[in-house]
Structures are given as C-alpha cells and as structure tokens.
Design an enzyme around this catalytic site. Structure first.
Site, PDB file in Angstrom:
ATOM      1  N   GLY A  10       0.849  -1.207   0.000  1.00 28.41           N
ATOM      2  CA  GLY A  10       0.000   0.000   0.000  1.00 28.41           C
ATOM      3  C   GLY A  10       0.871   1.238   0.000  1.00 28.41           C
ATOM      4  O   GLY A  10       1.889   1.280   0.688  1.00 28.41           O
ATOM      5  N   ARG A  72       0.948  -5.079  -4.903  1.00 30.51           N
ATOM      6  CA  ARG A  72       1.208  -6.133  -3.905  1.00 30.51           C
ATOM      7  C   ARG A  72       1.544  -7.400  -4.691  1.00 30.51           C
ATOM      8  O   ARG A  72       0.668  -8.172  -5.044  1.00 30.51           O
ATOM      9  CB  ARG A  72      -0.027  -6.355  -3.041  1.00 30.51           C
ATOM     10  N   ASP A 103       5.883  -5.279   5.838  1.00 29.82           N
ATOM     11  CA  ASP A 103       6.381  -6.639   6.106  1.00 29.82           C
ATOM     12  C   ASP A 103       6.262  -7.573   4.903  1.00 29.82           C
ATOM     13  O   ASP A 103       7.140  -8.421   4.695  1.00 29.82           O
ATOM     14  CB  ASP A 103       5.730  -7.236   7.360  1.00 29.82           C
ATOM     15  N   THR A 125       4.893   1.912   6.204  1.00 28.09           N
ATOM     16  CA  THR A 125       3.478   1.578   6.382  1.00 28.09           C
ATOM     17  C   THR A 125       2.801   2.623   7.245  1.00 28.09           C
ATOM     18  O   THR A 125       3.382   3.086   8.236  1.00 28.09           O
ATOM     19  CB  THR A 125       3.252   0.191   7.026  1.00 28.09           C
ATOM     20  N   ASP A 127       0.451   1.791   8.988  1.00 34.05           N
ATOM     21  CA  ASP A 127      -0.034   1.004  10.132  1.00 34.05           C
ATOM     22  C   ASP A 127       0.910   1.051  11.337  1.00 34.05           C
ATOM     23  O   ASP A 127       0.508   0.708  12.448  1.00 34.05           O
ATOM     24  CB  ASP A 127      -0.237  -0.465   9.723  1.00 34.05           C
ATOM     25  N   ASP A 129       3.288  -0.868  12.200  1.00 31.89           N
ATOM     26  CA  ASP A 129       3.333  -2.159  12.902  1.00 31.89           C
ATOM     27  C   ASP A 129       4.597  -2.968  12.612  1.00 31.89           C
ATOM     28  O   ASP A 129       4.610  -4.185  12.809  1.00 31.89           O
ATOM     29  CB  ASP A 129       2.079  -2.982  12.546  1.00 31.89           C
ATOM     30  N   ARG A 171      -4.969  -2.485   9.845  1.00 30.89           N
ATOM     31  CA  ARG A 171      -4.957  -3.967   9.859  1.00 30.89           C
ATOM     32  C   ARG A 171      -5.098  -4.499  11.275  1.00 30.89           C
ATOM     33  O   ARG A 171      -5.975  -4.091  11.989  1.00 30.89           O
ATOM     34  CB  ARG A 171      -3.675  -4.486   9.215  1.00 30.89           C
TER      35      ARG A 171
HETATM   36  O1  F6P Z   1      -1.213  -1.710   5.218  1.00 28.81           O
HETATM   37  C1  F6P Z   1      -1.714  -0.450   4.890  1.00 28.81           C
HETATM   38  C2  F6P Z   1      -3.208  -0.495   4.662  1.00 28.81           C
HETATM   39  O2  F6P Z   1      -3.629   0.819   4.373  1.00 28.81           O
HETATM   40  C3  F6P Z   1      -4.020  -1.106   5.797  1.00 28.81           C
HETATM   41  O3  F6P Z   1      -4.217  -0.224   6.873  1.00 28.81           O
HETATM   42  C4  F6P Z   1      -5.282  -1.488   5.060  1.00 28.81           C
HETATM   43  O4  F6P Z   1      -5.953  -2.556   5.687  1.00 28.81           O
HETATM   44  C5  F6P Z   1      -4.773  -1.917   3.713  1.00 28.81           C
HETATM   45  O5  F6P Z   1      -3.520  -1.296   3.532  1.00 28.81           O
HETATM   46  C6  F6P Z   1      -5.674  -1.553   2.574  1.00 28.81           C
HETATM   47  O6  F6P Z   1      -5.155  -2.101   1.426  1.00 28.81           O
HETATM   48  P1  F6P Z   1      -5.631  -1.743  -0.057  1.00 28.81           P
HETATM   49  O7  F6P Z   1      -5.085  -0.385  -0.403  1.00 28.81           O
HETATM   50  O8  F6P Z   1      -5.033  -2.819  -0.885  1.00 28.81           O
HETATM   51  O9  F6P Z   1      -7.128  -1.737  -0.035  1.00 28.81           O
END
Ligand code: F6P
Length: 344
Positions: A10, A72, A103, A125, A127, A129, A171
C-alpha cells in the site's frame, strides 16, 4: 554503483522523500546511478523501470503517493519469480536494490537477499506495525488526517445529537485508532488488540448523554473483532500475501450501538483518505533520513538489513527481525485509553 529502487505494498506519504534523499546522496556523495522499477516487484518481473536523476527527483520529497507506483506482488509465489528477478537485475547491471515496503514487501527482500541479490529495506506503512522501529513514515500523516476528520465529525455529531463511529485503517494493529482517537478526543477508542466489550461501549456513550453531552464519537480500528462475529471483511478476496480486505466494522458497530442504546448512530469509514495527500513535516523528514541511511547501507554492503528509527537515531536491524512478528499495542497504550475514558 548502479542502484535500483522500488516501492511495494500500500502506498504511504513519505515514500517520495525516501527516494529523493537516497538518489541525492547516492549521486552527489557516491557517484551512483539510479533506476526505479515501476509497480513494486511487478516492475522487476516485467523489466519496467525509469531512470532516476537529480532532475527527475527534484522536489518529490514534498509529494504524496509514490512516483514509482506500487503493487502487492509476491515474487515468492510466482513460479520462476526469483530467477526472473535475478535475470532482470543482471540485464540492467544492478549492483544493489533498495526496497521500500512493509512486512510483505520486506519478506520478498529478505528472500532475495538470501538468494544472493544484494538488497536492503526501508520500512514503510501507515499502520506503524513493523518490529524494531519506533515509527514508520506515513503513520504521522495518517494520524493527522484521521484526527482532523474526527474533529470535523465531532461538530456534526454534536449538532444532530448523534453517535458517529469512525473506522480507521491499521490492519491487526491499533496504532492509528489509538493515536487519532486520543488526539481527537473520542469518547470511545477501540483497538484490535483488545476484544470489544459492547456493554462497556454503550455505558460510555450513555454516560455522555447523562452528563449533558448528547452526542458521542467512537473510533474503531478496521481490524477489531466484534463479539461472536470476529473481524469484518469488505469482500471474500485476499491479496497475494493472503491478507483479507478488512472493512465494515464501523457500520456493524453503529447498528449494534443504535439497537442497544436507542441513540441515533451513523458510521464513517475514513478508508484511503488516510493514505492520500502530502506527507506531514515529520514524515518528510523521517523519509529523507531513511533514504540517506539506505544508500549508506548499500555502500556498507549491509545486505538483508532494514533501516529503523531508534529514539533519535536512524540505524538498521536484520529484515528477519523486522518481519518476525507485527508490532502491536501493549498494556502501556491500553492504560492511556483506559485512564482517559469516563469512569462508568
Ligand atoms: O497496510 C496499509 C493499509 O492501508 C491497511 O491499513 C489497510 O488494511 C490496507 O492497507 C488496505 O489495502 P488496499 O489499499 O489494498 O485496499
């Protein structure tokens, strides 16, 4: 050296700041040449890249998103993926690779460095994390955006005597919910590391209504588990790293609150607004510091390592350590939430 950069997973504000600083120091201090693979690991497999120069990266440290785009892509799952990566890097005379990612992306960096690809990582990230680093760039921006949204939601919740549930990203980690919920003065802050006690949530909101405030703001992390239901998925799809798309806990919780309390309740999912737009000053600075360290790691041949922030210093640890587990909230942070809640 001829160095390649890529951004995977992301996107997140501050990615361009890392690219800017690595390219600038690499060219000016070490005499390096740079290319940037487009769309994360996908761009390596497709041999799709652009040159990165002082001119082409000028001013990008101020911008959101990533000039290299992202995806991804799990190289480990693609038959012949590792061989293809090795071949493309050889064709382009790449001496080292800098991968910016969370990660999942770093699990690929580690795998490649264990298979002889000279590579280092930079933790990315919203997040927050990733193990072993005090903070990742992008987190501060996401928290600022969420806090501003909560401020805005508060006034409309107040005008209409409503409860509004705000769903934030993160997440399985509650960092964004914790930080924006406390900074935004939410009446209830819910994080995935703790089971939701719906009776307690309703008691906190009733307390508000009984004490002159006829509204309530609840911040809930997307990864929270609803009693008897568990996590709520946006759809049945998973990404190539096996992650389900978490979305919908805010709406489900809003329905439950309204049923149980009778208070008119709405929900708002902040979603990707948290990842968009320009990085905060903190993230621009942290990103650039990570970029400077990453190019030093390359010249020190610190393969399989990742830049981290420890206190005031940017240093590095093994990628293995960084991705061994996710960094989640612990008792210290639960206590902050608990100590600031109404006593019901
Ligand atoms: O890991 C970053 C994040 O923004 C998370 O907080 C969220 O769950 C996910 O990516 C969303 O992913 P996407 O952009 O693929 O919908």
């Amino acid at each position: 050296m001829r160095v390649a950069l890529l951004t995977g997973g992301g996107d997140c504000p501050g990615l361009n700041a890392v690219i800017y600083a690595a390219v600038r120091k690499g060219i000016q201090t070490y005499g390096d040449e740079f290319i940037g693979f487009l769309n994360g690991w996908r761009g390596v497999l497709d041999n799709n890249w652009i040159p990165l120069t002082l001119d082409s990266t000028d001013g990008i440290q101020l911008k959101g998103g990533t000039i290299l785009h992202s995806s991804r892509t799990n190289v480990k799952k693609i038959p012949g993926g590792i061989e293809k990566v090795q071949e493309v890097l050889k064709t382009n005379n790449i001496d080292a690779l800098i991968a910016l990612g969370g990660d999942d992306t770093q699990s690929v960096t580690l795998f490649l460095s264990e298979h002889g690809v000279p590579s280092v990582g930079v933790p990315k990230t919203i997040d927050n994390d990733i193990n072993g680093t005090d903070t990742t760039f992008g987190f501060d921006t996401a928290v600022s955006i969420a806090t501003e949204a909560i401020d805005r939601i508060r006034t409309t919740a107040d005008s209409h005597n409503r409860v509004i549930v705000v769903e934030v990203m993160g997440r399985d980690a509650g960092w964004i919910a914790y930080a924006s919920g406390i900074a935004g003065g939410a009446h209830v802050v819910l994080v995935p590391e703790k089971d939701i006690d719906i009776e307690h949530v309703c008691a906190l909101l009733k307390y508000n209504y009984d004490h002159g405030k006829h509204y309530g703001v609840v911040v809930v992390a997307e990864g929270c588990h609803l009693p008897k239901v568990g996590q709520i998925m946006g759809d049945a799809k998973t990404d190539s790293f096996g992650h389900a798309r978490l979305s919908g806990i805010g709406e489900a919780l809003a329905k439950l609150i309204e049923e149980k309390t009778g208070f008119e309740t709405r929900s708002v999912n902040l979603g990707h607004t948290q990842r968009g737009g320009v990085p905060t000053a903190f993230d621009r600075l942290l990103g650039q510091r990570y970029g400077l360290h990453a190019i030093d790691m390359v010249h020190d041949k610190k393969w399989g390592r990742i830049a981290v922030l420890k206190g005031l210093d940017v240093t590095d640890i093994t990628i293995k350590e960084a991705i061994a587990s996710n960094r989640r909230l612990d008792e210290r942070f639960f206590n902050v939430i608990k100590d600031l809640e109404a006593k019901v």
